[in-house]
Design an enzyme around this catalytic site. Structure first.
Site, PDB file in Angstrom:
ATOM      1  N   GLU A 116      15.146  -4.923-109.496  1.00  0.00           N
ATOM      2  CA  GLU A 116      14.708  -5.653-108.399  1.00  0.00           C
ATOM      3  C   GLU A 116      14.478  -4.278-107.373  1.00  0.00           C
ATOM      4  O   GLU A 116      15.234  -3.153-107.347  1.00  0.00           O
ATOM      5  CB  GLU A 116      15.539  -6.420-107.679  1.00  0.00           C
ATOM      6  N   CYS A 129      13.176   0.303-100.985  1.00  0.00           N
ATOM      7  CA  CYS A 129      14.445   0.413-101.674  1.00  0.00           C
ATOM      8  C   CYS A 129      14.474   0.321-102.975  1.00  0.00           C
ATOM      9  O   CYS A 129      14.175  -0.865-103.472  1.00  0.00           O
ATOM     10  CB  CYS A 129      15.336  -0.592-100.966  1.00  0.00           C
ATOM     11  N   CYS A 140      32.363  -2.865-106.690  1.00  0.00           N
ATOM     12  CA  CYS A 140      32.573  -3.476-105.129  1.00  0.00           C
ATOM     13  C   CYS A 140      32.801  -4.721-105.169  1.00  0.00           C
ATOM     14  O   CYS A 140      31.644  -5.769-105.781  1.00  0.00           O
ATOM     15  CB  CYS A 140      31.567  -3.050-104.520  1.00  0.00           C
ATOM     16  N   CYS A 143      29.535  -7.090-103.643  1.00  0.00           N
ATOM     17  CA  CYS A 143      28.223  -6.740-104.072  1.00  0.00           C
ATOM     18  C   CYS A 143      27.903  -7.588-105.296  1.00  0.00           C
ATOM     19  O   CYS A 143      28.637  -7.537-106.327  1.00  0.00           O
ATOM     20  CB  CYS A 143      28.170  -5.345-104.388  1.00  0.00           C
ATOM     21  N   GLY A 183      22.843  -0.324-108.465  1.00  0.00           N
ATOM     22  CA  GLY A 183      23.227   0.784-109.176  1.00  0.00           C
ATOM     23  C   GLY A 183      23.716   1.760-108.093  1.00  0.00           C
ATOM     24  O   GLY A 183      23.840   1.560-107.218  1.00  0.00           O
ATOM     25  N   CYS A 357      21.749  -6.672-102.052  1.00  0.00           N
ATOM     26  CA  CYS A 357      21.675  -6.287-103.326  1.00  0.00           C
ATOM     27  C   CYS A 357      22.061  -7.032-104.612  1.00  0.00           C
ATOM     28  O   CYS A 357      23.073  -7.518-104.775  1.00  0.00           O
ATOM     29  CB  CYS A 357      22.897  -4.907-103.256  1.00  0.00           C
TER      30      CYS A 357
HETATM   31  N1  SAH Z   1      25.962   2.378-105.034  1.00  0.00           N
HETATM   32  C1  SAH Z   1      25.345   2.661-103.839  1.00  0.00           C
HETATM   33  C2  SAH Z   1      24.256   1.857-103.363  1.00  0.00           C
HETATM   34  C3  SAH Z   1      24.601   0.479-103.051  1.00  0.00           C
HETATM   35  S1  SAH Z   1      23.870  -0.866-102.124  1.00  0.00           S
HETATM   36  C4  SAH Z   1      26.470   2.670-102.662  1.00  0.00           C
HETATM   37  O1  SAH Z   1      27.706   2.019-102.981  1.00  0.00           O
HETATM   38  O2  SAH Z   1      26.304   3.219-101.681  1.00  0.00           O
HETATM   39  C5  SAH Z   1      23.705  -0.178-100.438  1.00  0.00           C
HETATM   40  C6  SAH Z   1      24.767  -0.643 -99.572  1.00  0.00           C
HETATM   41  O3  SAH Z   1      24.828  -1.941 -99.524  1.00  0.00           O
HETATM   42  C7  SAH Z   1      26.269  -0.061 -99.937  1.00  0.00           C
HETATM   43  O4  SAH Z   1      26.721   0.373 -98.456  1.00  0.00           O
HETATM   44  C8  SAH Z   1      26.731  -1.421-100.595  1.00  0.00           C
HETATM   45  O5  SAH Z   1      28.316  -1.412-100.191  1.00  0.00           O
HETATM   46  C9  SAH Z   1      26.370  -2.619 -99.602  1.00  0.00           C
HETATM   47  N2  SAH Z   1      26.316  -3.771 -99.956  1.00  0.00           N
HETATM   48  C10 SAH Z   1      26.167  -4.216-101.071  1.00  0.00           C
HETATM   49  N3  SAH Z   1      26.375  -5.579-101.298  1.00  0.00           N
HETATM   50  C11 SAH Z   1      26.532  -5.970 -99.947  1.00  0.00           C
HETATM   51  C12 SAH Z   1      26.624  -7.422 -99.257  1.00  0.00           C
HETATM   52  N4  SAH Z   1      26.592  -8.428-100.066  1.00  0.00           N
HETATM   53  N5  SAH Z   1      26.915  -7.207 -97.932  1.00  0.00           N
HETATM   54  C13 SAH Z   1      26.721  -6.088 -97.283  1.00  0.00           C
HETATM   55  N6  SAH Z   1      26.460  -4.868 -97.947  1.00  0.00           N
HETATM   56  C14 SAH Z   1      26.495  -4.762 -99.163  1.00  0.00           C
END
Ligand code: SAH
Length: 372
Positions: A116, A129, A140, A143, A183, A357
């Site tokens: 996506e 994005c 995480c 996520c 990713g 994400c």
């Molecule tokens: N792997 C990279 C990119 C991840 S996505 C990273 O960890 O930075 C970008 C941001 O969105 C990251 O800060 C991630 O922690 C956050 N994120 C992912 N899922 C989320 C959610 N459900 N709510 C809020 N932030 C989220």
């Protein structure tokens, strides 16, 4: 059936190697101009200037197939057809937010995997994005991208194609890129570096490196490596907690690297390229959103030229985390500002279209699986 096909594809494409038939054919969309020139002269026995023409067709005119490259001889087009693969992806779905015009795209790759990408429209321009991997292995807790683990790395050409397809779909130029989709970009380092070089090349899409942000969960050795590439991109770090203990509860990668090590790498990054850093902090109700957390965060980041981006956590149905209420989010911001920090609350873009994400891909994959 479709699922079996996809699983087979995943098996074949370990270590980020290009999947399927592309393994036999040259992945020319991921090549730099110098590499393409070498390929065209040495492998295809053609004149060097042909490489410039092909490069322009791929990266400026955004050609989807060799047959549309009309100033190239039929003979050479046949050779390309035979020896090279032009990364293409097809649009499976595009959801458009009724709230803010955000568009969420689901693309199918050559091997059947889906990814996506999101287009966000701001006053200052269009921002895309992109995903850097199919799935993610960082784990995480909040996520959705990581729920089914990592399927494979994306190639640089597949990262570019997300932007190209969106430009073609909307007819509008993309001016900003954030590598913040599914990713972990630093877990697919070489392809991401190649992507940054290609997307900012003035013979290609020519997006300024200052308009590119890469977000990492904090893979420290790779942060140093990125710093040494001397790019002008913004580095964003997903911090999400002020102590290692609390961070480990949210992010398994914190078992490997401490906050102190991450901040040291951040200072090195800043010393190399002078770019203000961004820290992302997802606010989870009763987990990391207290006034004490705000103060500790300000103390932690004191003396660093940085910006803090607060993200009220986007609840994912497979997880139990709750979003901090609006009042706590505002108080958290005010507290940080009291300590002189530069803070924004990330506007929730496209909440009505599963823009968190990995949510859209996850629901699509679940549906396919159910249908067998
Ligand atoms: N792997 C990279 C990119 C991840 S996505 C990273 O960890 O930075 C970008 C941001 O969105 C990251 O800060 C991630 O922690 C956050 N994120 C992912 N899922 C989320 C959610 N459900 N709510 C809020 N932030 C989220």
């Amino acid at each position: 059936m479709e699922q079996t096909k996809m699983n087979a594809a995943c098996r074949e494409s370990k270590n980020g190697a290009p999947p399927f038939e592309e393994t036999q054919k040259a992945d020319i969309k991921s090549m730099t101009m110098a590499e393409l020139e070498r390929f065209v002269t040495e492998e295809l026995g053609e004149k060097k200037f042909r490489a410039k023409q092909i490069y322009e067709w791929m990266h400026v005119k955004l050609a989807g197939d060799f047959s549309s490259m009309t100033n190239i001889s039929r003979d050479l087009r046949a050779k390309l057809e035979d020896r090279a693969a032009l990364t293409v992806m097809t649009k499976v779905q595009c959801l458009i937010s009724q709230i803010d015009g955000t568009r969420k795209y689901l693309f199918r790759l050559g091997d059947g995997n889906v990814i996506e990408s999101v287009l966000m429209k701001y006053k200052h321009g269009n921002s895309v994005c992109i995903s850097s991997q199919v799935g993610c292995r960082m784990g995480c807790r909040f996520c959705a991208s990581t729920l089914d683990g990592l399927a494979r790395n994306l190639t640089a050409g597949e990262m570019l194609s997300q932007i190209y397809e969106i430009q073609k779909d909307t007819g509008e130029r993309v001016s900003n890129v954030v590598i913040m989709g599914s990713g972990e970009p630093l877990d697919n380092f070489e392809a991401v570096v190649r992507f940054i070089e290609l997307v900012s090349d003035d013979r290609g899409l020519n997006i300024s490196q200052r308009s590119i942000t890469a977000s990492t969960c904090g893979i420290v050795p790779k942060m140093y490596e990125l710093a040494d590439r001397d790019f002008q991109i913004t580095l964003a770090i997903s911090l999400h907690a002020v102590t290692d203990e609390r961070r480990r509860e949210l992010m398994p990668v914190a078992n490997k690297y401490s906050i102190e090590e991450i901040l040291k790498a951040c200072r090195y990054y800043y010393s190399k390229n002078n770019r203000r850093l961004t820290f992302e902090y997802s606010l989870v109700k009763d987990v990391n959103d207290s006034p004490e957390d705000a103060k500790a965060l300000a103390v932690l980041l004191a003396g660093l030229n940085c910006h803090i981006n607060l993200i009220p956590v986007n609840p994912v149905k497979e997880r139990h985390f709750k979003q901090s209420d609006a009042d706590s989010v505002q108080k958290f911001k005010n507290n940080l500002e009291k300590y002189g920090k530069n803070v924004t609350i990330r506007r929730e873009m496209g909440r009505d279209i599963q823009a968190a994400c990995g949510q859209l891909r996850k629901s699509y994959m679940d549906k396919i699986q159910k249908e067998g």
